[in-house]
Design a protein around this motif. Structure first.
Motif, PDB file in Angstrom:
ATOM      1  N   LYS A  87      47.785  18.430  58.883  1.00 40.32           N
ATOM      2  CA  LYS A  87      47.256  17.688  57.738  1.00 40.32           C
ATOM      3  C   LYS A  87      46.399  18.585  56.858  1.00 40.32           C
ATOM      4  CE  LYS A  87      47.190  13.174  59.976  1.00 40.32           C
ATOM      5  NZ  LYS A  87      48.457  12.678  59.665  1.00 40.32           N
ATOM      6  N   GLN A 129      41.368  16.582  49.175  1.00 46.84           N
ATOM      7  CA  GLN A 129      41.981  15.282  49.428  1.00 46.84           C
ATOM      8  C   GLN A 129      42.081  14.443  48.156  1.00 46.84           C
ATOM      9  OE1 GLN A 129      39.486  14.044  52.754  1.00 46.84           O
ATOM     10  NE2 GLN A 129      41.214  14.368  54.147  1.00 46.84           N
ATOM     11  N   ALA A 130      41.073  14.493  47.300  1.00 48.59           N
ATOM     12  CA  ALA A 130      41.115  13.732  46.048  1.00 48.59           C
ATOM     13  C   ALA A 130      42.250  14.236  45.163  1.00 48.59           C
ATOM     14  CB  ALA A 130      39.775  13.837  45.320  1.00 48.59           C
ATOM     15  N   ASP A 175      50.054  13.168  44.546  1.00 46.83           N
ATOM     16  CA  ASP A 175      51.104  12.774  45.466  1.00 46.83           C
ATOM     17  C   ASP A 175      52.251  12.010  44.782  1.00 46.83           C
ATOM     18  OD1 ASP A 175      52.131  12.726  48.193  1.00 46.83           O
ATOM     19  OD2 ASP A 175      51.827  10.555  48.044  1.00 46.83           O
ATOM     20  N   GLU A 176      51.951  10.959  44.062  1.00 52.26           N
ATOM     21  CA  GLU A 176      53.030  10.156  43.449  1.00 52.26           C
ATOM     22  C   GLU A 176      53.838  10.943  42.412  1.00 52.26           C
ATOM     23  OE1 GLU A 176      53.681   6.107  40.864  1.00 52.26           O
ATOM     24  OE2 GLU A 176      51.876   6.279  42.066  1.00 52.26           O
ATOM     25  N   SER A 225      44.902  15.870  46.143  1.00 54.33           N
ATOM     26  CA  SER A 225      46.149  15.572  46.834  1.00 54.33           C
ATOM     27  C   SER A 225      46.592  14.132  46.576  1.00 54.33           C
ATOM     28  CB  SER A 225      45.970  15.806  48.335  1.00 54.33           C
ATOM     29  OG  SER A 225      47.118  15.429  49.037  1.00 54.33           O
ATOM     30  N   ARG A 226      45.662  13.189  46.670  1.00 50.42           N
ATOM     31  CA  ARG A 226      45.994  11.784  46.395  1.00 50.42           C
ATOM     32  C   ARG A 226      46.446  11.598  44.947  1.00 50.42           C
ATOM     33  NH1 ARG A 226      41.450  10.943  49.655  1.00 50.42           N
ATOM     34  NH2 ARG A 226      40.117  10.757  47.819  1.00 50.42           N
ATOM     35  N   TYR A 227      45.783  12.281  44.028  1.00 48.92           N
ATOM     36  CA  TYR A 227      46.106  12.168  42.607  1.00 48.92           C
ATOM     37  C   TYR A 227      47.508  12.708  42.307  1.00 48.92           C
ATOM     38  CZ  TYR A 227      45.633  12.527  37.550  1.00 48.92           C
ATOM     39  OH  TYR A 227      45.830  12.401  36.202  1.00 48.92           O
ATOM     40  N   VAL A 249      51.024  18.080  50.023  1.00 48.34           N
ATOM     41  CA  VAL A 249      51.096  16.999  49.046  1.00 48.34           C
ATOM     42  C   VAL A 249      52.561  16.896  48.634  1.00 48.34           C
ATOM     43  CG1 VAL A 249      50.385  18.501  47.139  1.00 48.34           C
ATOM     44  CG2 VAL A 249      50.203  16.057  46.877  1.00 48.34           C
ATOM     45  N   THR A 263      46.469  21.745  52.274  1.00 45.91           N
ATOM     46  CA  THR A 263      47.030  20.486  52.727  1.00 45.91           C
ATOM     47  C   THR A 263      48.414  20.324  52.118  1.00 45.91           C
ATOM     48  OG1 THR A 263      46.599  18.128  53.045  1.00 45.91           O
ATOM     49  CG2 THR A 263      46.117  19.017  50.861  1.00 45.91           C
TER      50      THR A 263
END
Length: 125
Positions: A70, A109-110, A116-117, A112-114, A86, A84
């Motif tokens: 991860k 992580q922030a 990802d989609e 990566s979340r942004y 993504v 990480t």
């Protein structure tokens, strides 16, 4: 559609508070996008980063009985590195030694979340 210039700008926004550069690599370890200092070294840096990631995925999981990789953190002589996955790519940040691992993890992580989609759409399209 994710535009290369927009992607670079998003990566560049993470380069604050001691984070020197942010890179995005594909599964083969090739540089997809880069933002930060040291443009000349970005290809070498991406090659080293991908080798660390894939070596750990291949050998480290068995040694640590881990399901999947991860996050990877490296505390180096000249700074810190955080990686990480993504979508199907690797996101990596390089920071000064003064940057705390917790802050580096939160930024990684922030971002990566942004991403990802949009990156999932690119990968499947």
């Amino acid at each position: 559609m994710l535009k290369p210039r927009a992607l670079t700008q998003v990566l560049h926004q993470a380069n604050t508070g001691g984070v020197r550069s942010t890179i995005l690599l594909n599964n083969e370890g090739s540089l997809v996008s880069f933002a930060g200092n040291g443009d000349k070294e970005s290809k070498v840096t991406s090659a080293i980063t991908s080798n660390v990631w894939f070596a750990y995925e291949k050998h480290g999981k068995n040694a640590l009985s881990a399901e999947e990789t991860k996050l990877i953190f490296l505390d180096c002589e000249n700074g810190r590195v955080a990686m990480t996955r993504v979508a199907s790519m690797i996101l990596c940040m390089f920071a000064d030694k003064s940057v705390g691992m917790g802050l580096l993890k939160a930024k990684l992580q922030a971002l990566s979340r942004y991403l990802d989609e949009p990156l999932q759409q690119v990968a499947s399209g």
